[in-house]
Design a protein around this motif. Structure first.
Motif, PDB file in Angstrom:
ATOM      1  N   LYS A 174       0.844  -1.199   0.000  1.00 31.51           N
ATOM      2  CA  LYS A 174       0.000   0.000   0.000  1.00 31.51           C
ATOM      3  C   LYS A 174       0.878   1.246   0.000  1.00 31.51           C
ATOM      4  CE  LYS A 174      -3.504  -2.518   2.652  1.00 31.51           C
ATOM      5  NZ  LYS A 174      -4.407  -2.529   3.821  1.00 31.51           N
ATOM      6  N   SER A 175       1.874   1.220  -0.882  1.00 33.76           N
ATOM      7  CA  SER A 175       2.905   2.257  -0.848  1.00 33.76           C
ATOM      8  C   SER A 175       3.420   2.574  -2.237  1.00 33.76           C
ATOM      9  CB  SER A 175       4.077   1.781   0.032  1.00 33.76           C
ATOM     10  OG  SER A 175       4.593   0.541  -0.450  1.00 33.76           O
ATOM     11  N   GLU A 215       3.572   6.224   2.031  1.00 33.67           N
ATOM     12  CA  GLU A 215       2.324   5.501   2.235  1.00 33.67           C
ATOM     13  C   GLU A 215       1.256   6.089   1.317  1.00 33.67           C
ATOM     14  OE1 GLU A 215       1.163   5.691   6.307  1.00 33.67           O
ATOM     15  OE2 GLU A 215       2.561   4.113   6.935  1.00 33.67           O
ATOM     16  N   THR A 243      -2.721   6.801   0.902  1.00 34.77           N
ATOM     17  CA  THR A 243      -3.974   6.942   1.627  1.00 34.77           C
ATOM     18  C   THR A 243      -4.997   7.643   0.738  1.00 34.77           C
ATOM     19  OG1 THR A 243      -3.352   9.088   2.572  1.00 34.77           O
ATOM     20  CG2 THR A 243      -2.734   7.128   3.824  1.00 34.77           C
ATOM     21  N   TYR A 244      -6.221   7.678   1.200  1.00 38.54           N
ATOM     22  CA  TYR A 244      -7.253   8.475   0.546  1.00 38.54           C
ATOM     23  C   TYR A 244      -8.249   8.926   1.601  1.00 38.54           C
ATOM     24  CZ  TYR A 244     -10.422   4.454   0.811  1.00 38.54           C
ATOM     25  OH  TYR A 244     -11.218   3.432   1.263  1.00 38.54           O
ATOM     26  N   ARG A 245      -9.070   9.906   1.264  1.00 41.63           N
ATOM     27  CA  ARG A 245     -10.065  10.428   2.195  1.00 41.63           C
ATOM     28  C   ARG A 245     -11.466  10.085   1.710  1.00 41.63           C
ATOM     29  NH1 ARG A 245      -6.903  15.327   1.701  1.00 41.63           N
ATOM     30  NH2 ARG A 245      -5.378  15.470   3.374  1.00 41.63           N
ATOM     31  N   THR A 249      -9.552   9.267   6.881  1.00 37.87           N
ATOM     32  CA  THR A 249      -8.427   8.893   6.028  1.00 37.87           C
ATOM     33  C   THR A 249      -8.185   7.394   6.150  1.00 37.87           C
ATOM     34  OG1 THR A 249      -7.399  11.065   6.281  1.00 37.87           O
ATOM     35  CG2 THR A 249      -5.976   9.266   5.559  1.00 37.87           C
ATOM     36  N   TYR A 250      -7.991   6.731   5.003  1.00 31.83           N
ATOM     37  CA  TYR A 250      -7.800   5.276   4.966  1.00 31.83           C
ATOM     38  C   TYR A 250      -6.561   4.947   4.133  1.00 31.83           C
ATOM     39  CZ  TYR A 250     -12.772   5.429   6.221  1.00 31.83           C
ATOM     40  OH  TYR A 250     -13.976   5.700   6.828  1.00 31.83           O
ATOM     41  N   ARG A 251      -5.960   3.765   4.395  1.00 32.05           N
ATOM     42  CA  ARG A 251      -4.909   3.249   3.519  1.00 32.05           C
ATOM     43  C   ARG A 251      -5.549   2.775   2.223  1.00 32.05           C
ATOM     44  NH1 ARG A 251      -0.062   1.659   5.870  1.00 32.05           N
ATOM     45  NH2 ARG A 251       0.667   1.384   3.714  1.00 32.05           N
TER      46      ARG A 251
END
Length: 273
Positions: free
Chosen positions: A209-210, A225, A227-229, A234-236
């Motif tokens: 996830k990177s 990392e 992520t998204y919103r 905020t989540y991975r």
């Protein structure tokens, strides 16, 4: 336009800052397992492949999605895509066929196939390039030199360099050692993008996830990392598969293969030291 044209000011120090997201689960068109991404040099559209569907998609920045090609059995299990401006074509990699597919951007969009095993003279190299279990996951073209870079995901993780005409193997470079010490040192690789603005390659990892930036000058690998919103949280980003750079170098785009939650995320890239 759905995606911002320039997002330099949004980037936080040392991280990829998510600034926009778009759902990419489109069962009505067959786009249900997005696996490869490229930005058109015009800066107005994306090219996308889905490894369960034997077509290539064009996604406009305003969200309009179309099939660019018809169904073709050679376009099987596509995992990465890029635009080769010099030759006015799209290049995609098939993991199952262990080959590069060339699709002419001019009608009638002729397709040609280049099996990687045909380029290796030594048996050991042919075996590596024929691996269909841990095979080809990404592709990128240097617009200046015309060199083509292909990514093998694991066991071993390799960066393969080919001539612009796809008829000569230039180099095979092991990538596993470059990731030692990063938080994702044991993960595989799932997508590739070339960055002429910073002089290096971006590699995305689905299990990690990177995203990783590998400078051409053999400098330190940078780890980010993903992520998204959504709905104020905020989540991975689960299972990122494709990665691409905006034409101006300000944004990084990452697509995920996550069933109904598949999405395309735009990130602001921080200023590098």
């Amino acid at each position: 336009m759905f995606f911002a044209a320039s997002v330099w000011a949004e980037a936080g120090a040392g991280r990829l800052e998510p600034v926009a997201t778009l759902s990419l689960y489109k069962p009505d068109t067959g786009l249900t397992e997005p696996s490869g991404l490229a930005v058109d040099p015009s800066g107005t559209a994306f090219w996308i492949v889905s490894d369960n569907t034997e077509v290539i998609f064009r996604l406009a920045f305003d969200g309009a999605l179309d099939r660019f090609t018809g169904v073709d059995p050679r376009l099987t299990d596509l995992e990465g895509i890029t635009v080769d401006v010099r030759h006015n074509r799209l290049l995609a990699v098939s993991e199952r066929r262990s080959s590069i597919l060339s699709v002419d951007l001019r009608p009638p969009h002729r397709i040609a196939e280049f099996p990687l095993k045909d380029l290796a003279a030594q048996p050991h190299a042919r075996k590596l390039l024929s691996d269909r279990q841990n095979g080809l996951e990404g592709i990128a073209v240097d617009p200046n030199s015309g060199l083509v870079y292909v990514l093998k995901e694991a066991k071993p993780r390799l960066l393969i360099t080919l001539s612009p005409t796809l008829d000569k193997l230039i180099a095979i470079k092991a990538l596993d050692g470059l990731f030692k010490g990063s938080p994702a040192s044991e993960v595989d690789a799932s997508g590739l993008a070339l960055d002429t603005h910073r002089g290096g390659l971006w590699i995305v990892s689905d299990t990690g996830k990177s995203a990783h930036f590998l400078p051409f000058d053999e400098g330190q690998v940078k780890f980010f990392e993903l992520t998204y919103r959504a709905e104020g949280s905020t989540y991975r980003l689960d299972n990122p598969e494709g990665i691409a750079l905006s034409a101006n170098g300000a944004s990084l785009y990452v697509l995920s293969d996550n069933g109904r939650k598949s999405r395309l995320v735009q990130y602001a890239i921080p200023k590098f030291d």
